[in-house]
Design an enzyme around this catalytic site. Structure first.
Site, PDB file in Angstrom:
ATOM      1  N   GLY A  38      10.620  42.499  -6.188  1.00  0.00           N
ATOM      2  CA  GLY A  38       9.647  42.962  -5.194  1.00  0.00           C
ATOM      3  C   GLY A  38       8.338  43.351  -5.840  1.00  0.00           C
ATOM      4  N   GLY A 117      16.566  33.778  -7.141  1.00  0.00           N
ATOM      5  CA  GLY A 117      16.706  32.335  -7.310  1.00  0.00           C
ATOM      6  C   GLY A 117      18.059  31.980  -7.904  1.00  0.00           C
ATOM      7  N   VAL A 186      14.938  51.722 -30.891  1.00  0.00           N
ATOM      8  CA  VAL A 186      13.579  51.902 -30.372  1.00  0.00           C
ATOM      9  C   VAL A 186      13.560  52.769 -29.110  1.00  0.00           C
ATOM     10  CG1 VAL A 186      11.463  50.666 -29.859  1.00  0.00           C
ATOM     11  CG2 VAL A 186      13.254  49.527 -31.115  1.00  0.00           C
ATOM     12  N   ILE A 187      14.411  52.431 -28.136  1.00  0.00           N
ATOM     13  CA  ILE A 187      14.379  53.177 -26.873  1.00  0.00           C
ATOM     14  C   ILE A 187      14.771  54.628 -27.106  1.00  0.00           C
ATOM     15  CG2 ILE A 187      15.538  53.440 -24.621  1.00  0.00           C
ATOM     16  CD1 ILE A 187      15.516  50.425 -24.345  1.00  0.00           C
ATOM     17  N   ASP A 316      13.697  37.317 -23.169  1.00  0.00           N
ATOM     18  CA  ASP A 316      14.878  38.088 -23.572  1.00  0.00           C
ATOM     19  C   ASP A 316      16.168  37.305 -23.350  1.00  0.00           C
ATOM     20  OD1 ASP A 316      13.269  40.223 -24.222  1.00  0.00           O
ATOM     21  OD2 ASP A 316      14.251  41.669 -22.880  1.00  0.00           O
ATOM     22  N   HIS A 325       5.820  40.641 -26.054  1.00  0.00           N
ATOM     23  CA  HIS A 325       4.847  39.683 -26.596  1.00  0.00           C
ATOM     24  C   HIS A 325       5.521  38.417 -27.106  1.00  0.00           C
ATOM     25  CE1 HIS A 325       5.693  43.007 -29.378  1.00  0.00           C
ATOM     26  NE2 HIS A 325       5.792  42.092 -30.310  1.00  0.00           N
ATOM     27  N   HIS A 448     -15.629  51.793 -43.357  1.00  0.00           N
ATOM     28  CA  HIS A 448     -15.296  53.142 -43.836  1.00  0.00           C
ATOM     29  C   HIS A 448     -15.927  54.187 -42.918  1.00  0.00           C
ATOM     30  CE1 HIS A 448     -14.404  56.403 -46.575  1.00  0.00           C
ATOM     31  NE2 HIS A 448     -15.662  56.828 -46.393  1.00  0.00           N
TER      32      HIS A 448
HETATM   33  P1  FAD Z   1      12.104  40.759 -17.987  1.00  0.00           P
HETATM   34  O1  FAD Z   1      10.864  41.490 -18.295  1.00  0.00           O
HETATM   35  O2  FAD Z   1      13.385  41.410 -18.064  1.00  0.00           O
HETATM   36  O3  FAD Z   1      11.876  40.005 -16.633  1.00  0.00           O
HETATM   37  C1  FAD Z   1      12.868  39.278 -16.003  1.00  0.00           C
HETATM   38  C2  FAD Z   1      12.638  39.338 -14.504  1.00  0.00           C
HETATM   39  O4  FAD Z   1      13.497  38.384 -13.882  1.00  0.00           O
HETATM   40  C3  FAD Z   1      12.992  40.689 -13.875  1.00  0.00           C
HETATM   41  O5  FAD Z   1      11.883  41.214 -13.189  1.00  0.00           O
HETATM   42  C4  FAD Z   1      14.141  40.371 -12.915  1.00  0.00           C
HETATM   43  O6  FAD Z   1      14.061  41.119 -11.703  1.00  0.00           O
HETATM   44  C5  FAD Z   1      13.915  38.897 -12.629  1.00  0.00           C
HETATM   45  N1  FAD Z   1      15.122  38.172 -12.258  1.00  0.00           N
HETATM   46  C6  FAD Z   1      16.335  38.169 -12.873  1.00  0.00           C
HETATM   47  N2  FAD Z   1      17.189  37.320 -12.247  1.00  0.00           N
HETATM   48  C7  FAD Z   1      16.493  36.783 -11.216  1.00  0.00           C
HETATM   49  C8  FAD Z   1      16.809  35.835 -10.213  1.00  0.00           C
HETATM   50  N3  FAD Z   1      18.011  35.247 -10.163  1.00  0.00           N
HETATM   51  N4  FAD Z   1      15.864  35.529  -9.302  1.00  0.00           N
HETATM   52  C9  FAD Z   1      14.629  36.102  -9.350  1.00  0.00           C
HETATM   53  N5  FAD Z   1      14.272  36.992 -10.275  1.00  0.00           N
HETATM   54  C10 FAD Z   1      15.180  37.323 -11.207  1.00  0.00           C
HETATM   55  N6  FAD Z   1       8.795  45.340 -25.454  1.00  0.00           N
HETATM   56  C11 FAD Z   1       7.645  45.375 -26.140  1.00  0.00           C
HETATM   57  O7  FAD Z   1       7.195  44.343 -26.647  1.00  0.00           O
HETATM   58  N7  FAD Z   1       6.943  46.540 -26.295  1.00  0.00           N
HETATM   59  C12 FAD Z   1       7.381  47.701 -25.773  1.00  0.00           C
HETATM   60  O8  FAD Z   1       6.723  48.738 -25.925  1.00  0.00           O
HETATM   61  C13 FAD Z   1       8.596  47.699 -25.041  1.00  0.00           C
HETATM   62  N8  FAD Z   1       9.063  48.830 -24.490  1.00  0.00           N
HETATM   63  C14 FAD Z   1      10.216  48.793 -23.761  1.00  0.00           C
HETATM   64  C15 FAD Z   1      10.676  49.979 -23.227  1.00  0.00           C
HETATM   65  C16 FAD Z   1      11.836  49.991 -22.484  1.00  0.00           C
HETATM   66  C17 FAD Z   1      12.336  51.293 -21.896  1.00  0.00           C
HETATM   67  C18 FAD Z   1      12.555  48.774 -22.274  1.00  0.00           C
HETATM   68  C19 FAD Z   1      13.808  48.760 -21.443  1.00  0.00           C
HETATM   69  C20 FAD Z   1      12.094  47.589 -22.812  1.00  0.00           C
HETATM   70  C21 FAD Z   1      10.923  47.588 -23.572  1.00  0.00           C
HETATM   71  N9  FAD Z   1      10.435  46.433 -24.174  1.00  0.00           N
HETATM   72  C22 FAD Z   1       9.283  46.469 -24.894  1.00  0.00           C
HETATM   73  C23 FAD Z   1      11.123  45.144 -24.023  1.00  0.00           C
HETATM   74  C24 FAD Z   1      10.451  44.284 -22.940  1.00  0.00           C
HETATM   75  O9  FAD Z   1      10.452  44.981 -21.721  1.00  0.00           O
HETATM   76  C25 FAD Z   1      11.176  42.956 -22.803  1.00  0.00           C
HETATM   77  O10 FAD Z   1      11.267  42.322 -24.055  1.00  0.00           O
HETATM   78  C26 FAD Z   1      10.433  42.032 -21.850  1.00  0.00           C
HETATM   79  O11 FAD Z   1      10.286  42.627 -20.583  1.00  0.00           O
HETATM   80  C27 FAD Z   1      11.168  40.694 -21.713  1.00  0.00           C
HETATM   81  O12 FAD Z   1      10.473  39.875 -20.827  1.00  0.00           O
HETATM   82  P2  FAD Z   1      11.209  38.733 -19.996  1.00  0.00           P
HETATM   83  O13 FAD Z   1      10.153  38.092 -19.173  1.00  0.00           O
HETATM   84  O14 FAD Z   1      12.025  37.895 -20.872  1.00  0.00           O
HETATM   85  O15 FAD Z   1      12.242  39.492 -19.056  1.00  0.00           O
HETATM   86  P1  NAD Z   2      18.076  48.754 -30.330  1.00  0.00           P
HETATM   87  O1  NAD Z   2      18.833  47.551 -30.697  1.00  0.00           O
HETATM   88  O2  NAD Z   2      16.690  48.925 -30.805  1.00  0.00           O
HETATM   89  O3  NAD Z   2      18.852  50.060 -30.823  1.00  0.00           O
HETATM   90  C1  NAD Z   2      20.168  50.327 -30.462  1.00  0.00           C
HETATM   91  C2  NAD Z   2      20.747  51.301 -31.459  1.00  0.00           C
HETATM   92  O4  NAD Z   2      22.003  51.720 -30.975  1.00  0.00           O
HETATM   93  C3  NAD Z   2      20.968  50.681 -32.842  1.00  0.00           C
HETATM   94  O5  NAD Z   2      20.469  51.566 -33.802  1.00  0.00           O
HETATM   95  C4  NAD Z   2      22.480  50.532 -32.912  1.00  0.00           C
HETATM   96  O6  NAD Z   2      22.978  50.636 -34.220  1.00  0.00           O
HETATM   97  C5  NAD Z   2      22.937  51.692 -32.047  1.00  0.00           C
HETATM   98  N1  NAD Z   2      24.250  51.551 -31.442  1.00  0.00           N
HETATM   99  C6  NAD Z   2      24.819  50.429 -30.932  1.00  0.00           C
HETATM  100  N2  NAD Z   2      26.027  50.714 -30.416  1.00  0.00           N
HETATM  101  C7  NAD Z   2      26.212  52.058 -30.578  1.00  0.00           C
HETATM  102  C8  NAD Z   2      27.251  52.959 -30.217  1.00  0.00           C
HETATM  103  N3  NAD Z   2      28.331  52.535 -29.586  1.00  0.00           N
HETATM  104  N4  NAD Z   2      27.107  54.261 -30.529  1.00  0.00           N
HETATM  105  C9  NAD Z   2      25.983  54.706 -31.177  1.00  0.00           C
HETATM  106  N5  NAD Z   2      24.982  53.893 -31.532  1.00  0.00           N
HETATM  107  C10 NAD Z   2      25.078  52.589 -31.222  1.00  0.00           C
HETATM  108  O7  NAD Z   2      18.177  48.816 -28.737  1.00  0.00           O
HETATM  109  P2  NAD Z   2      17.427  49.744 -27.683  1.00  0.00           P
HETATM  110  O8  NAD Z   2      16.767  50.885 -28.351  1.00  0.00           O
HETATM  111  O9  NAD Z   2      18.410  49.981 -26.594  1.00  0.00           O
HETATM  112  O10 NAD Z   2      16.312  48.764 -27.138  1.00  0.00           O
HETATM  113  C11 NAD Z   2      16.666  47.523 -26.491  1.00  0.00           C
HETATM  114  C12 NAD Z   2      15.617  46.487 -26.690  1.00  0.00           C
HETATM  115  O11 NAD Z   2      14.415  46.840 -26.040  1.00  0.00           O
HETATM  116  C13 NAD Z   2      15.316  46.283 -28.148  1.00  0.00           C
HETATM  117  O12 NAD Z   2      15.651  44.960 -28.473  1.00  0.00           O
HETATM  118  C14 NAD Z   2      13.863  46.493 -28.285  1.00  0.00           C
HETATM  119  O13 NAD Z   2      13.266  45.420 -28.981  1.00  0.00           O
HETATM  120  C15 NAD Z   2      13.319  46.564 -26.884  1.00  0.00           C
HETATM  121  N6  NAD Z   2      12.354  47.678 -26.847  1.00  0.00           N
HETATM  122  C16 NAD Z   2      11.196  47.554 -27.548  1.00  0.00           C
HETATM  123  C17 NAD Z   2      10.307  48.597 -27.588  1.00  0.00           C
HETATM  124  C18 NAD Z   2       9.043  48.440 -28.369  1.00  0.00           C
HETATM  125  O14 NAD Z   2       8.707  47.323 -28.726  1.00  0.00           O
HETATM  126  N7  NAD Z   2       8.306  49.512 -28.620  1.00  0.00           N
HETATM  127  C19 NAD Z   2      10.577  49.771 -26.926  1.00  0.00           C
HETATM  128  C20 NAD Z   2      11.768  49.884 -26.244  1.00  0.00           C
HETATM  129  C21 NAD Z   2      12.641  48.809 -26.212  1.00  0.00           C
END
Ligand code: FAD
Ligand code: NAD
Length: 469
Positions: A38, A117, A186-187, A316, A325, A448
């Protein structure tokens, strides 16, 4: 071609999908993007990158006003946090960004289809709207960009109230007293930081013996020390065996990963952040025979093609770095390939940033990877304590580390802990994209006083000739 027949239909409107749609449309392809949420922007704009950075920015200001401004001679008498106001800031940022994508779709003539979809046959997609109404869309090329979802902890039910995922952690109505974060990735560190700055006690439970296990070892160690100084507690090499909720609190049972005595931790909030897994539910992949691997990622070749002709996947859902990115780069490359061009992604030069403070930024190989691959390298390191700009900002924690090939001097990796590390890394990413040597950066004039001078000095240090240490 009828209105519901397209050159390219992308399922998923996240950074992979929406960027692929814009680029495909720019290249003259009749393009549609199907999104069920949405709102456009996917995980990143709605419940990921953008809202987390909005809360990190707000909590950073609060923490600075409460603790750090005195050092600059600024007296602040009463600082209060209004969590609802902070959430209002986050919601506005999210909504402005997602609406911005709708505008970009209109501008580029991308058809936005709201609904879920499912691929019914190669070239055929059935869309189910929120009210259950079904329609069919035909496409020469179908792109799967359905992203990822939270990996659950077996036996633990996420209620988004006391036991939460990142989505719940972005919308807590008040600061918890004690938040236990499962997963020191990271999260866990970013969202633990947000609530820790607002006054919560934060305990990170990590299965491995280090936090940020995908980063360079020296970076992980430094960050653990700096975050501990900020009050974060760590239980490393520890596994969670049970989480039980009772009313508004939870009991987390943990024990050493290698085995040993169990311990119980009480908390009013538990954040499960142990990774993300691919999302393909309801897409009909089994019906059309699209192959997935044993972890559920859609299998693709070097040109984003699945095993079924005419069906592609990016972002992803295909694995690799789960970063916005990276998904965007794949979206652009695929759109260009579909338009007959030569789209390409250089996976050796994808930066990764952790938006804690100080920030952590990296690109390329870690020292551990270079050692494991038997690649001879030279390392140059420069601390922010020796950088004039960092000193003037009172931000002296951290360093820049550059890893270069021992024989060619080509930059193989960079690891930065420090102020604005996420922006500083761009220079090294560009250098790697151009195949530059550390000497190229070392001989480039840097303004600088700038934080970027630390990058230059680290490159000078690769050759043993830093000027300011
Ligand atoms: P998504 O962003 O997951 O998009 C997929 C979309 O597909 C969703 O909106 C979903 O609703 C839609 N969809 C799924 N199935 C269907 C279907 N059947 N029909 C229609 N729509 C559908 N990455 C960074 O690079 N920098 C960050 O700072 C960062 N911070 C993050 C913080 C958090 C808390 C989380 C959870 C993730 C973060 N990430 C970050 C990771 C980043 O969000 C993902 O890597 C990125 O969004 C992946 O993009 P994507 O397009 O592959 O998938
Ligand atoms: P992550 O893979 O970064 O970290 C998960 C952590 O959980 C690891 O350190 C792992 O060893 C640990 N772990 C796994 N199983 C466990 C268990 N059973 N008990 C305790 N620890 C355990 O995953 P995330 O932090 O959940 O983030 C998910 C994805 O979202 C990542 O791939 C990340 O790239 C993306 N993300 C990116 C950003 C950013 O770019 N700034 C921010 C948030 C999320």
């Amino acid at each position: 071609m009828s209105d519901s027949s397209f050159d390219v239909v992308i399922i998923g409107g996240g950074p992979g999908g929406y960027v692929a749609a814009i680029r495909a449309a720019q290249l003259g392809l009749k393009t549609a993007c199907i999104e069920k949420r949405g709102s456009l922007g996917g995980t990143c704009l709605n419940v990921g990158c953008i809202p987390s950075k909005a809360l990190l920015a707000a909590s950073h200001h609060y923490h600075a006003a409460s603790h750090d401004l005195g050092a600059f001679g600024i007296k602040v008498s009463k600082v209060e946090i209004d969590v609802a106001g902070m959430m209002g800031h986050k919601d506005k940022v999210v909504s402005d960004n997602t609406k911005g994508i709708e505008f970009l779709f209109k501008k580029n003539k991308v058809t936005y289809i709201i609904g879920a979809g499912a691929i019914t046959a190669p070239g055929q997609i059935e869309v189910t709207a929120k009210d259950g109404a079904k329609s069919t869309v035909a496409a020469k090329h179908i792109v799967i960009a359905t992203g990822s979802e939270v990996t659950p902890l077996p036996g633990v039910e996420i209620d988004e109230e006391v036991i939460i995922s990142s989505t719940g952690a972005l919308a807590l109505p008040k600061t918890p007293k004690h938040i236990v974060v499962i997963g020191g990735g990271v999260i866990g560190l970013e969202l633990g930081t947000v609530w820790g700055r607002l006054g919560a006690k934060v305990t990170v439970v990590e299965f491995l013996d280090r936090i940020l296990p995908f980063n360079d070892g020296e970076v992980s160690k430094t960050m653990q020390r700096l975050l501990a100084k900020q009050g974060m507690e760590f239980k490393l090499g520890t596994k969670v065996t049970a989480i039980t909720r009772k009313g508004k609190t939870a009991t987390i049972t943990v024990e050493p990963a290698a085995g040993g005595a169990a311990e119980k931790i009480e908390a009013d909030c538990v954040l499960v952040a142990i990774g993300r897994r691919p999302f393909t539910e309801g897409l009909g992949l089994d019906k059309v025979g699209v192959a997935i691997d044993k972890r559920g990622f859609v299998t693709i070749d070097g040109h984003f093609r699945t095993n079924v002709p005419g069906i592609y996947a990016i972002g992803d859902v295909v694995g690799g770095a789960m970063l916005a990115h990276k998904a965007e780069e794949e979206g652009v490359a695929l759109a260009e390939i579909l338009a007959g061009q030569h789209g390409h992604v250089n996976y050796e030069a994808i930066p990764a940033v952790v938006y804690t403070w100080p920030e952590v930024a990296s690109v390329g190989k870690t020292e551990e990877q270079l050692k494991a691959e038997g690649i001879a390298y030279k390392a140059g390191k420069f601390p922010f304590t020796a950088n004039g700009r960092a000193r003037s900002m009172n931000e002296v924690d951290g360093f820049v580390k550059i890893l270069a090939c021992a024989t060619t001097d080509k930059v193989l990796g960079a690891h930065i802990v420090g102020p604005n590390a996420g922006d500083l890394i761009a220079e090294v990413v560009l250098a790697m994209e151009f195949g530059a040597a550390s000497e190229d950066i070392a001989r480039t004039c840097h303004a600088h006083p700038g934080l970027g001078e630390a990058v230059k000095e680290a490159c000078l240090a690769v050759d043993g000739r830093p000027l300011h240490t």
